[in-house]
Design an enzyme around this catalytic site. Structure first.
Site, PDB file in Angstrom:
ATOM      1  N   ASP A   1       2.348   3.643  -3.102  1.00  0.00           N
ATOM      2  CA  ASP A   1       2.528   3.319  -1.871  1.00  0.00           C
ATOM      3  C   ASP A   1       3.186   4.533  -0.968  1.00  0.00           C
ATOM      4  OD1 ASP A   1       4.389   0.292  -1.648  1.00  0.00           O
ATOM      5  OD2 ASP A   1       2.359   0.719  -1.827  1.00  0.00           O
TER       6      ASP A   1
ATOM      7  N   LYS B   1       0.948   1.912   2.290  1.00  0.00           N
ATOM      8  CA  LYS B   1       1.710   1.071   3.082  1.00  0.00           C
ATOM      9  C   LYS B   1       2.494   1.862   3.901  1.00  0.00           C
ATOM     10  CE  LYS B   1       2.057  -3.216   0.858  1.00  0.00           C
ATOM     11  NZ  LYS B   1       3.024  -4.244   0.342  1.00  0.00           N
TER      12      LYS B   1
ATOM     13  N   MET C   1      12.702  -2.017   8.330  1.00  0.00           N
ATOM     14  CA  MET C   1      11.701  -2.053   8.915  1.00  0.00           C
ATOM     15  C   MET C   1      11.868  -2.500  10.446  1.00  0.00           C
ATOM     16  SD  MET C   1       8.913  -4.017   6.371  1.00  0.00           S
ATOM     17  CE  MET C   1       9.907  -5.363   5.979  1.00  0.00           C
TER      18      MET C   1
END
Ligand code: SAH
Length: 245
Positions: free
Chosen positions: A34, A56, A169
């Site tokens: 990632d 990602k 996030m």
């Protein structure tokens, strides 16, 4: 048919890789990784190891999850040792469970290798303990990605307690998160921190209140996480990483 190791790479600082993860990386025939995993780690791989980037970035997926699942599966048909390297820990908003289910359904053997999660380690590098005697007895780790969704699953009403709340996030939704916390009755001067690129050499911590944090922190580079709670005040006494020579 090979075996897949769904492996946590830690939050950034390469020294936070586990001994087990490092051993597997050295043995790997292919590493599927990632954006959040420190690319320096790949230097530990053996000659001829194949690297596949599935990048990602926060919640924006370069490859959709079902394609990542299939790619891991295909790799297991071709190689003996497949390392699926993920930022932090595979089970903390890492979709490790989904990848495991996909492999199990196809009869592929796998192991989970826990990693140091950013949710705890990043505040720790910022000198903010997620629990502290006399201040808080628990902490929650919440996805900020959900926050602005129409049918958000976040039970905001439950957050009236003194738990430390760690939002992953969430930087792009900081304004909304702060609004919600004020709405449920947290005071305007309640402590909150945003930590950007935690455990990396350019880590930055911005400390503020629910009232001023958005203006102070909105332009910080990602990845970043948000810590809400009285423990944030301990940063004054415990800050160490950003102070080192
Ligand atoms: N599985 C990962 C989390 C994946 S979700 C873990 O256990 O750490 C991705 C989010 O984690 C980012 O949006 C950010 O909020 C947080 N994050 C990951 N690495 C970080 C870092 N080095 N500094 C600050 N936040 C980080």
């Amino acid at each position: 048919m090979g075996k897949v190791y769904l492996t946590g790479a830690g939050p950034g600082d390469i020294d936070l890789l586990t001994v087990k993860a490092l051993r597997l990386i050295k043995q790997a025939d292919v590493i599927i990784y990632d954006r959040l995993a420190n690319p320096q780690i790949l230097k530990e791989a053996k000659d001829g190891c194949e690297f596949i980037y599935v990048g990602k970035a926060d919640s924006h997926h370069t490859l959709p999850q079902d394609e990542i699942n299939e790619l891991i599966y295909q790799a297991s048909q071709k190689y003996d040792v497949v390392v699926r390297l993920k930022g932090g820990d595979p089970f903390v908003f890492g979709r490790g469970g989904e990848e495991g289910i996909y492999l199990r359904q196809r009869g592929v053997e796998f192991e989970f290798v826990p990693g140091v999660t950013s949710a705890i380690a990043v505040p720790e590098y910022a000198g903010i303990p997620v629990t502290h005697r006399g201040i808080t007895v628990s902490f929650r780790v919440v996805t900020g990605h959900e926050a602005t969704k129409e049918k958000s699953q976040i039970p905001w009403e439950n957050y009236k307690t003194d738990d430390t709340i760690i939002f992953l996030m969430g930087l792009h939704r900081l304004k909304y998160i702060v609004e919600k916390l004020l709405e449920i009755g947290k005071p305007k001067d309640f402590p909150i921190a945003v930590i950007s690129r935690g455990t990396w050499p350019d880590e930055q911590t911005v400390i503020g209140t629910l009232e001023d944090i958005y203006e102070k922190a909105k332009d910080l580079p990602t990845p970043a996480l948000i810590v809400v709670g009285k423990v944030v005040e301990l940063h004054k006494e415990l800050s160490w990483f950003e102070k080192r020579a």
